[in-house]
Design a protein around this motif. Structure first.
Motif, PDB file in Angstrom:
ATOM      1  N   PHE A 384      45.150  28.464  28.293  1.00 61.78           N
ATOM      2  CA  PHE A 384      45.320  28.767  29.653  1.00 61.78           C
ATOM      3  C   PHE A 384      46.350  29.493  29.899  1.00 61.78           C
ATOM      4  CE2 PHE A 384      47.958  25.804  33.245  1.00 61.78           C
ATOM      5  CZ  PHE A 384      47.763  26.105  33.792  1.00 61.78           C
ATOM      6  N   HIS A 385      47.295  30.737  29.886  1.00 61.91           N
ATOM      7  CA  HIS A 385      47.882  31.380  30.104  1.00 61.91           C
ATOM      8  C   HIS A 385      46.947  33.170  29.853  1.00 61.91           C
ATOM      9  CE1 HIS A 385      51.255  34.751  30.162  1.00 61.91           C
ATOM     10  NE2 HIS A 385      50.171  35.560  29.655  1.00 61.91           N
ATOM     11  N   GLY A 386      46.048  32.981  29.146  1.00 59.02           N
ATOM     12  CA  GLY A 386      44.811  34.303  29.010  1.00 59.02           C
ATOM     13  C   GLY A 386      43.795  33.633  30.250  1.00 59.02           C
ATOM     14  N   THR A 387      43.171  32.169  30.618  1.00 57.70           N
ATOM     15  CA  THR A 387      41.865  32.268  31.632  1.00 57.70           C
ATOM     16  C   THR A 387      43.373  32.764  32.912  1.00 57.70           C
ATOM     17  OG1 THR A 387      41.516  29.967  30.794  1.00 57.70           O
ATOM     18  CG2 THR A 387      41.423  30.252  32.755  1.00 57.70           C
ATOM     19  N   LEU A 388      44.667  32.535  33.542  1.00 57.36           N
ATOM     20  CA  LEU A 388      44.631  33.320  34.620  1.00 57.36           C
ATOM     21  C   LEU A 388      44.686  34.372  34.364  1.00 57.36           C
ATOM     22  CD1 LEU A 388      46.922  33.099  36.944  1.00 57.36           C
ATOM     23  CD2 LEU A 388      48.575  32.487  35.042  1.00 57.36           C
ATOM     24  N   PHE A 389      44.999  35.189  32.947  1.00 55.73           N
ATOM     25  CA  PHE A 389      45.192  36.762  33.379  1.00 55.73           C
ATOM     26  C   PHE A 389      43.911  37.017  34.044  1.00 55.73           C
ATOM     27  CE2 PHE A 389      49.135  38.750  31.485  1.00 55.73           C
ATOM     28  CZ  PHE A 389      50.293  38.046  31.774  1.00 55.73           C
ATOM     29  N   GLU A 390      42.616  36.524  33.088  1.00 62.06           N
ATOM     30  CA  GLU A 390      40.971  37.065  33.450  1.00 62.06           C
ATOM     31  C   GLU A 390      40.979  37.152  34.420  1.00 62.06           C
ATOM     32  OE1 GLU A 390      37.107  37.533  31.455  1.00 62.06           O
ATOM     33  OE2 GLU A 390      39.251  38.569  31.798  1.00 62.06           O
ATOM     34  N   THR A 391      41.972  35.513  35.684  1.00 61.16           N
ATOM     35  CA  THR A 391      40.909  35.611  36.958  1.00 61.16           C
ATOM     36  C   THR A 391      42.159  36.991  37.534  1.00 61.16           C
ATOM     37  OG1 THR A 391      41.176  33.041  37.122  1.00 61.16           O
ATOM     38  CG2 THR A 391      41.768  34.441  38.430  1.00 61.16           C
ATOM     39  N   LEU A 392      43.137  37.053  37.554  1.00 56.32           N
ATOM     40  CA  LEU A 392      44.271  38.290  37.579  1.00 56.32           C
ATOM     41  C   LEU A 392      42.934  39.656  37.588  1.00 56.32           C
ATOM     42  CD1 LEU A 392      47.892  37.149  37.050  1.00 56.32           C
ATOM     43  CD2 LEU A 392      46.833  37.142  39.009  1.00 56.32           C
ATOM     44  N   ARG A 393      42.362  39.912  36.546  1.00 56.35           N
ATOM     45  CA  ARG A 393      41.939  40.718  35.812  1.00 56.35           C
ATOM     46  C   ARG A 393      41.091  41.198  37.168  1.00 56.35           C
ATOM     47  NH1 ARG A 393      36.924  42.621  33.597  1.00 56.35           N
ATOM     48  NH2 ARG A 393      36.491  40.409  32.999  1.00 56.35           N
ATOM     49  N   LEU A 394      39.935  40.209  36.943  1.00 58.15           N
ATOM     50  CA  LEU A 394      38.689  40.332  38.601  1.00 58.15           C
ATOM     51  C   LEU A 394      39.164  39.964  39.821  1.00 58.15           C
ATOM     52  CD1 LEU A 394      36.240  38.537  36.067  1.00 58.15           C
ATOM     53  CD2 LEU A 394      36.526  40.844  36.560  1.00 58.15           C
ATOM     54  N   TYR A 395      40.464  39.102  39.784  1.00 59.02           N
ATOM     55  CA  TYR A 395      40.995  39.181  41.081  1.00 59.02           C
ATOM     56  C   TYR A 395      42.810  39.581  41.587  1.00 59.02           C
ATOM     57  CZ  TYR A 395      36.355  37.103  41.727  1.00 59.02           C
ATOM     58  OH  TYR A 395      35.049  36.490  41.321  1.00 59.02           O
ATOM     59  N   PRO A 396      42.504  40.203  41.806  1.00 59.54           N
ATOM     60  CA  PRO A 396      44.026  40.822  41.586  1.00 59.54           C
ATOM     61  C   PRO A 396      44.525  40.151  43.535  1.00 59.54           C
ATOM     62  CG  PRO A 396      43.273  42.371  41.873  1.00 59.54           C
ATOM     63  CD  PRO A 396      41.759  41.258  40.867  1.00 59.54           C
ATOM     64  N   PRO A 397      45.504  39.546  43.624  1.00 52.73           N
ATOM     65  CA  PRO A 397      46.171  39.307  44.570  1.00 52.73           C
ATOM     66  C   PRO A 397      46.474  40.166  45.217  1.00 52.73           C
ATOM     67  CG  PRO A 397      47.735  38.046  43.226  1.00 52.73           C
ATOM     68  CD  PRO A 397      46.973  38.909  42.468  1.00 52.73           C
ATOM     69  N   LEU A 398      46.695  41.752  45.317  1.00 55.54           N
ATOM     70  CA  LEU A 398      46.716  43.077  45.854  1.00 55.54           C
ATOM     71  C   LEU A 398      46.398  44.217  45.195  1.00 55.54           C
ATOM     72  CD1 LEU A 398      49.161  43.649  48.310  1.00 55.54           C
ATOM     73  CD2 LEU A 398      50.468  44.800  46.048  1.00 55.54           C
ATOM     74  N   PRO A 399      45.416  43.987  46.188  1.00 53.74           N
ATOM     75  CA  PRO A 399      43.230  44.725  45.410  1.00 53.74           C
ATOM     76  C   PRO A 399      44.233  46.510  45.480  1.00 53.74           C
ATOM     77  CG  PRO A 399      43.025  44.446  47.749  1.00 53.74           C
ATOM     78  CD  PRO A 399      44.649  43.331  47.650  1.00 53.74           C
ATOM     79  N   PHE A 400      45.344  46.872  46.043  1.00 54.14           N
ATOM     80  CA  PHE A 400      45.011  48.006  46.574  1.00 54.14           C
ATOM     81  C   PHE A 400      47.183  48.482  45.857  1.00 54.14           C
ATOM     82  CE2 PHE A 400      42.007  47.356  49.738  1.00 54.14           C
ATOM     83  CZ  PHE A 400      41.463  48.597  48.527  1.00 54.14           C
ATOM     84  N   GLN A 401      46.778  49.912  45.563  1.00 52.87           N
ATOM     85  CA  GLN A 401      48.191  50.139  45.454  1.00 52.87           C
ATOM     86  C   GLN A 401      48.155  51.684  45.877  1.00 52.87           C
ATOM     87  OE1 GLN A 401      51.289  49.999  42.397  1.00 52.87           O
ATOM     88  NE2 GLN A 401      50.088  48.648  41.283  1.00 52.87           N
ATOM     89  N   HIS A 402      49.311  52.121  46.699  1.00 51.27           N
ATOM     90  CA  HIS A 402      49.787  53.825  47.513  1.00 51.27           C
ATOM     91  C   HIS A 402      50.646  54.479  47.159  1.00 51.27           C
ATOM     92  CE1 HIS A 402      49.968  55.138  52.427  1.00 51.27           C
ATOM     93  NE2 HIS A 402      49.907  56.294  50.737  1.00 51.27           N
ATOM     94  N   LYS A 403      50.639  55.518  46.501  1.00 52.58           N
ATOM     95  CA  LYS A 403      51.511  56.247  46.468  1.00 52.58           C
ATOM     96  C   LYS A 403      50.994  57.622  46.747  1.00 52.58           C
ATOM     97  CE  LYS A 403      53.404  54.062  42.903  1.00 52.58           C
ATOM     98  NZ  LYS A 403      55.446  53.986  43.186  1.00 52.58           N
ATOM     99  N   VAL A 404      51.853  58.197  47.105  1.00 50.12           N
ATOM    100  CA  VAL A 404      52.530  59.753  47.402  1.00 50.12           C
ATOM    101  C   VAL A 404      53.152  61.107  47.035  1.00 50.12           C
ATOM    102  CG1 VAL A 404      54.600  59.806  48.896  1.00 50.12           C
ATOM    103  CG2 VAL A 404      52.100  61.545  49.608  1.00 50.12           C
ATOM    104  N   ALA A 405      52.238  62.040  46.506  1.00 46.89           N
ATOM    105  CA  ALA A 405      52.664  62.627  45.438  1.00 46.89           C
ATOM    106  C   ALA A 405      54.294  63.705  46.807  1.00 46.89           C
ATOM    107  CB  ALA A 405      51.599  64.200  45.261  1.00 46.89           C
TER     108      ALA A 405
END
Length: 528
Positions: A384-405
């Motif tokens: 069950f846990h592996g299925t959930l993580f596989e979903t998050l791999r392909l469809y992460p709720p937050l699709p972007f992250q933003h940083k600045v140097a």
């Protein structure tokens, strides 16, 4: 869906709707608007041109913006395509002198370098706080010592045993008293419902209960709660703000038109609702103190802890409520929606999860009757846990992250980074990189998360970024997983979900990975 040219028309409307005297007009904004008009002309003809390859053209003046406007409807897949061809890292060139250049990367070595090894060199920065200004001084907008202090406090609260008990109690209650009646009604009447809409309502109510202690009771098939709708509007505007030149934004904001007006209207609804919730919470706590025994059995909500133990002011509470509401509501609803979408295409996986759920039953308990599952029970389930993580791999709720140097640097990929360089990670694209996940990266395979000895396989966070990496690793990871598992287990074990394919299921254009057309499905009972 954001249609081609929508952003352009928002820009041009600045001039057409202007009532201000010419002397007070921001001429630099007018110049930028004329540039955007040129961009619209290009976009109008872009599909007639025969481009070869995925890498977008870098046009004079407007840079690569024509590609952005032309692909707003499929932005995530377009970025994935570009990063595939570019070799995991790509420099996006925006409109000249607009400060809209970005370095996109999904190279795990770069991600580890930025988020973990050299964390202090890559804060979120002032531009992030400018774009996400509605979040105020909350934990998501903060950097340095302020962030460390906020995180330390929040971490202690969400990992406290009494809060986890409160999480389990409120989630199970909402499942039984809110979600199940809707599913039962749909079963009895043979209706088609939008599962994504149901999950958003459920997540909104349950998150509000966890954060404030109040149930806003939006879990019905009626009109969405204005607070929830306002958050949706804010998230759509925030994504567009990444590609809005600041001068255009400020110009429209002064005239109160276009996207800034949409943001203002949503902001007012959000603030009005949160102010009422905080006032009600303070009143209820005052009344509670007048009665004997002010301890609440089964834990308390987060805001109660902030008020009683830390005596925080209303501005702090407002920012904290909104930050936690967005994180909890959207993370839970997005994950549940994509989880059931993935399961609908893999009935054999559903069967395996049901078999695993039965392993937690006491020896004498019947397997053929309606049941919900506790926090302790779902925490034991490996597949069950592996299925959930596989979903998050392909469809992460937050699709972007933003940083600045903040200083010059050289990434492991060899790219030179100058101070103030903006860096975007596409989590959606990262899960689709064959160099990272293998040639079967587009296959839904829970087994990739299970080791030979039958345990959950450790995958480095810079490769699986759904919960962030480094010092900013999601502090609510445990909370999110518990809530998703309790809800999903109840549905999987007690109901059959049959998707209705009237529309293609695709991501929408927002900072949260929701579905553009929802998730239409029929629901049937497993047990009489």
């Amino acid at each position: 869906m954001v249609e081609i040219g929508d952003v352009v028309f928002h820009y041009i409307s600045s001039l057409l709707s202007c009532r201000a005297p010419m002397a007070s007009t921001d001429f630099s904004a007018i110049i930028l608007t004329l540039i955007i008009l040129f961009l619209f002309i290009i976009v109008s003809h872009i599909r007639r041109l025969n481009f070869h390859g995925a890498i977008p053209w870098n046009w004079p003046i407007v840079g690569m913006m024509p590609t952005v406007v032309a692909n707003l409807h499929n932005a995530h897949d377009r970025i994935t395509e570009v990063l595939h061809e570019a070799g995991s890292t790509f420099l996006f060139k925006g409109i000249w002198f607009s400060g809209m250049d970005f370095l996109f990367t999904v190279d795990p070595s770069n991600i580890n370098h930025i988020l973990s090894v050299n964390f202090e060199r890559y804060p979120k920065g002032p531009d992030f706080k400018y774009i996400f200004d509605i979040l105020g001084d909350g934990i998501f907008n903060s950097d340095s010592d302020v962030w460390k202090k906020l995180r330390k406090t929040a971490y202690a609260l969400v990992h406290d045993e009494s809060f986890l008990q409160f999480l389990e109690k409120t989630t199970l209650k909402k499942v039984k008293e809110g979600l199940v009646p809707i599913l039962e009604s749909v079963c009895e009447n043979g209706l088609v419902l939008d599962l994504q809409d149901v999950f958003q309502r459920f997540s909104f109510d349950s998150t509000c209960m966890l954060v404030t202690g109040f149930d806003l009771k939006s879990l019905s098939l009626g009109v969405r709660h204005p607070f929830s709708k306002a958050i949706d509007d804010v998230e759509e505007v925030i994504l567009l703000r990444h590609f809005f030149p600041k001068k255009i934004w400020e110009f429209q904001k002064r005239l109160q038109i276009g996207q800034p007006m949409k943001m203002k209207q949503a902001w007012e609804i959000i603030d009005e609702t949160i102010v009422k919730l905080i006032a009600s919470k303070r009143e209820s706590l005052e009344n509670q103190l007048k009665e004997e025994g002010d301890e609440q059995e089964g834990g308390v909500d987060l805001i109660t802890s902030y008020i009683k133990d830390m005596n925080k002011d209303d501005k702090f509470l407002r920012d904290t409520v909104l930050n936690f509401m967005i994180a909890g509501r959207d993370g839970l609803s997005s994950t549940l929606s994509w989880f059931f979408f993935c399961l609908s295409n893999n009935p054999n996986i559903v069967a395996k999860i049901r078999e695993e759920l039965e392993t937690v039953f006491p020896p004498n308990e019947a397997r053929d009757q309606w049941r919900v599952f506790s926090m302790e029970e779902v925490d034991k389930l490996v597949y069950f846990h592996g299925t959930l993580f596989e979903t998050l791999r392909l469809y992460p709720p937050l699709p972007f992250q933003h940083k600045v140097a903040v200083q010059h640097d050289i990434l492991p990929s060899g790219h030179h980074i100058n101070p103030k360089t903006k860096i975007l990670f596409s989590l959606y694209a990262l899960g689709r990189m064959s160099d990272v996940w293998g040639k079967d990266c587009m296959e839904f395979k829970p087994e990739r998360w299970i080791s030979e000895n039958g345990r959950i396989k450790h995958v480095p966070s810079y490769k699986f970024l759904a919960f962030n990496a480094g010092p900013r690793t999601c502090l609510g990871k445990q909370v999110a997983l518990i809530a998703v598992k309790i809800v999903a287990a109840a549905i999987i074990y007690n109901y059959n979900i049959i998707l209705q394919s009237s529309n293609e299921v695709v991501p929408n254009t927002s900072i949260i990975l929701h579905m553009e057309h929802g998730l239409k499905a029929r629901v049937t009972k497993r047990w009489a």
